[in-house]
Design an enzyme around this catalytic site. Structure first.
Site, PDB file in Angstrom:
ATOM      1  N   ALA A  15       0.869  -1.178   0.000  1.00 53.46           N
ATOM      2  CA  ALA A  15       0.000   0.000   0.000  1.00 53.46           C
ATOM      3  C   ALA A  15       0.903   1.224   0.000  1.00 53.46           C
ATOM      4  CB  ALA A  15      -0.890  -0.022   1.235  1.00 53.46           C
ATOM      5  N   GLY A  54       0.507  -4.968   0.894  1.00 53.58           N
ATOM      6  CA  GLY A  54      -0.664  -5.116   0.019  1.00 53.58           C
ATOM      7  C   GLY A  54      -0.374  -5.956  -1.223  1.00 53.58           C
ATOM      8  N   GLU A 110      -0.853  -9.403  -0.045  1.00 52.39           N
ATOM      9  CA  GLU A 110      -2.296  -9.543   0.207  1.00 52.39           C
ATOM     10  C   GLU A 110      -3.090  -9.667  -1.096  1.00 52.39           C
ATOM     11  OE1 GLU A 110      -2.086  -6.070   2.818  1.00 52.39           O
ATOM     12  OE2 GLU A 110      -3.195  -7.225   4.305  1.00 52.39           O
ATOM     13  N   GLU A 169       4.227  -4.572   7.463  1.00 52.10           N
ATOM     14  CA  GLU A 169       3.449  -3.466   8.058  1.00 52.10           C
ATOM     15  C   GLU A 169       3.865  -3.116   9.478  1.00 52.10           C
ATOM     16  OE1 GLU A 169       2.177  -5.964   6.310  1.00 52.10           O
ATOM     17  OE2 GLU A 169       0.751  -5.174   4.836  1.00 52.10           O
TER      18      GLU A 169
HETATM   19  N1  COA Z   1       4.558   3.170  -0.941  1.00 54.23           N
HETATM   20  C1  COA Z   1       4.900   4.301  -1.563  1.00 54.23           C
HETATM   21  N2  COA Z   1       5.988   4.415  -2.356  1.00 54.23           N
HETATM   22  C2  COA Z   1       6.742   3.317  -2.511  1.00 54.23           C
HETATM   23  C3  COA Z   1       6.431   2.098  -1.890  1.00 54.23           C
HETATM   24  C4  COA Z   1       5.270   2.053  -1.079  1.00 54.23           C
HETATM   25  N3  COA Z   1       4.871   0.927  -0.480  1.00 54.23           N
HETATM   26  N4  COA Z   1       7.374   1.198  -2.232  1.00 54.23           N
HETATM   27  C5  COA Z   1       8.232   1.846  -3.032  1.00 54.23           C
HETATM   28  N5  COA Z   1       7.848   3.115  -3.213  1.00 54.23           N
HETATM   29  C6  COA Z   1       8.497   4.141  -4.009  1.00 54.23           C
HETATM   30  C7  COA Z   1       9.741   4.703  -3.313  1.00 54.23           C
HETATM   31  O1  COA Z   1       9.371   5.705  -2.373  1.00 54.23           O
HETATM   32  C8  COA Z   1      10.497   5.264  -4.488  1.00 54.23           C
HETATM   33  O2  COA Z   1       9.919   6.476  -4.871  1.00 54.23           O
HETATM   34  P1  COA Z   1      10.877   7.743  -5.255  1.00 54.23           P
HETATM   35  O3  COA Z   1      11.687   7.260  -6.420  1.00 54.23           O
HETATM   36  O4  COA Z   1       9.916   8.824  -5.597  1.00 54.23           O
HETATM   37  O5  COA Z   1      11.713   8.007  -4.032  1.00 54.23           O
HETATM   38  C9  COA Z   1      10.199   4.266  -5.585  1.00 54.23           C
HETATM   39  O6  COA Z   1       9.003   3.591  -5.214  1.00 54.23           O
HETATM   40  C10 COA Z   1      11.280   3.210  -5.768  1.00 54.23           C
HETATM   41  O7  COA Z   1      11.484   2.579  -4.522  1.00 54.23           O
HETATM   42  P2  COA Z   1      12.943   2.423  -3.842  1.00 54.23           P
HETATM   43  O8  COA Z   1      12.734   2.286  -2.374  1.00 54.23           O
HETATM   44  O9  COA Z   1      13.843   3.508  -4.298  1.00 54.23           O
HETATM   45  O10 COA Z   1      13.411   1.050  -4.485  1.00 54.23           O
HETATM   46  P3  COA Z   1      14.469   0.015  -3.864  1.00 54.23           P
HETATM   47  O11 COA Z   1      14.757  -0.963  -4.935  1.00 54.23           O
HETATM   48  O12 COA Z   1      15.597   0.714  -3.211  1.00 54.23           O
HETATM   49  O13 COA Z   1      13.650  -0.743  -2.685  1.00 54.23           O
HETATM   50  C11 COA Z   1      11.755  -1.859  -1.724  1.00 54.23           C
HETATM   51  C12 COA Z   1      12.555  -1.549  -3.010  1.00 54.23           C
HETATM   52  C13 COA Z   1      10.492  -2.588  -2.150  1.00 54.23           C
HETATM   53  C14 COA Z   1      12.581  -2.757  -0.820  1.00 54.23           C
HETATM   54  C15 COA Z   1      11.411  -0.545  -1.007  1.00 54.23           C
HETATM   55  O14 COA Z   1      10.826   0.346  -1.946  1.00 54.23           O
HETATM   56  C16 COA Z   1      10.438  -0.703   0.131  1.00 54.23           C
HETATM   57  O15 COA Z   1      10.814  -1.156   1.204  1.00 54.23           O
HETATM   58  N6  COA Z   1       9.156  -0.324  -0.086  1.00 54.23           N
HETATM   59  C17 COA Z   1       8.153  -0.351   0.947  1.00 54.23           C
HETATM   60  C18 COA Z   1       7.676  -1.767   1.190  1.00 54.23           C
HETATM   61  C19 COA Z   1       6.631  -1.788   2.278  1.00 54.23           C
HETATM   62  O16 COA Z   1       6.898  -1.512   3.438  1.00 54.23           O
HETATM   63  N7  COA Z   1       5.411  -2.155   1.874  1.00 54.23           N
HETATM   64  C20 COA Z   1       4.307  -2.297   2.786  1.00 54.23           C
HETATM   65  C21 COA Z   1       3.523  -1.060   2.927  1.00 54.23           C
HETATM   66  S1  COA Z   1       2.191  -1.292   4.066  1.00 54.23           S
END
Ligand code: COA
Length: 260
Positions: free
Chosen positions: A66, A111, A114, A134
């Protein structure tokens, strides 16, 4: 109908829904959820579609969760409305008379896991990563993860994943029964579409009724679930597809199902 953040394409009798927000790793904000709901309903109502595949745009992510930026500003009431929207997606997939296959092509976090576990079958790329992170953000899974994950992998394994927020790779997802099969990344979509085509070629009423009996029966006490099976089995003997399927077998020809 075109959607802002989701692509809906048809390849023969298979609908392909691609969550299309690759710059944010296909994170689910309310707009993406609404578009996904619209595309699912459109594909579900299309008589030419026999099965649906859901995947994520880009090479890296199915759905990275999400949208954290959107959620960071939500009030409790807005959080509830967002959870309702996420649950509506899961409910729509469960109630869809057609099989829905998740083709998990990368990160499926929060999500994303999910959404995948709300689908009927999960095919994963060898690059896929699953998890419910989460609690690391101070919340819990809100799109069905606290309930569906335990039903799929068992309560203890689900607690291990939800309480730790750990990420697991595709091989581990396969081992614990979260993924149904894992394929080399480049082959994933073709494999998911092949499965969808095999499902779409079967009797549509039979497939829809099998899905209904299996989904509904899963949460019933066993005697009630077995009774549901018997009633559903019996009702199918009144369908054109049963006459056609058995007639075609006996006549040594291919069946032409009408979905009636
Ligand atoms: N919500 C909003 N934005 C997200 C996102 C999320 N769940 N997951 C990734 N993004 C965005 C990042 O903020 C980034 O945006 P930006 O370029 O404007 O800064 C872009 O997507 C690329 O993500 P980035 O983190 O730079 O990629 P990465 O390869 O370094 O890492 C992940 C990948 C998936 C490990 C990391 O993005 C992450 O941990 N995301 C969140 C996962 C999460 O906690 N999901 C559950 C939410 S309830």
């Amino acid at each position: 109908m075109p959607y802002e953040t989701v692509l809906l394409e048809r390849d023969g009798n298979v609908a392909l829904i691609t969550i299309n927000r690759p710059d944010k790793l296909n994170a689910l904000n309310p707009q993406v959820c609404r578009d996904l709901l619209g595309a699912l309903n459109e594909a579900a109502c299309d008589d030419a579609v026999g099965a649906i595949v859901i995947t994520g745009a880009g090479d890296k992510s199915f759905v990275a969760g999400a949208d954290i930026a959107a959620m960071s500003k939500m009030s409790p009431m807005e959080g509830r409305a967002f959870a309702d929207l996420g649950h509506a997606i899961g409910d729509t997939i469960a109630g869809c008379p057609k099989p829905v296959i998740a083709a998990v092509n990368g990160f499926a976090l929060g999500g994303g896991t999910e959404l995948a576990i709300a689908c009927d079958v999960i095919y994963a790329s060898d690059k896929a990563k699953f998890g419910q992170p989460e609690v690391k953000l101070g919340i819990i899974p809100g799109f069905g993860g606290t309930q569906r994950l335990a039903r799929l992998v068992g309560l203890q394994k689900a607690k291990e994943l939800v309480f730790s927020g750990d990420t697991i790779d595709a091989a581990e997802a396969l081992r614990i029964g979260l993924a149904c099969a894992v394929f080399p990344h480049a082959e994933l979509l073709a494999k998911a579409k092949e499965l969808a085509r095999r499902m779409a070629a079967a009797g549509p009423v039979a497939v829809a009724q099998a899905k209904r009996a299996m989904n509904h029966g899963y949460d019933l006490p066993l005697p009630a679930a077995l009774e549901l099976e018997k009633q559903t089995f019996a009702a199918l003997f009144g369908t054109h597809d049963q006459q056609e399927g058995m007639g075609a077998f006996l006549a040594k020809r291919k069946p032409t199902f009408q979905g009636k």
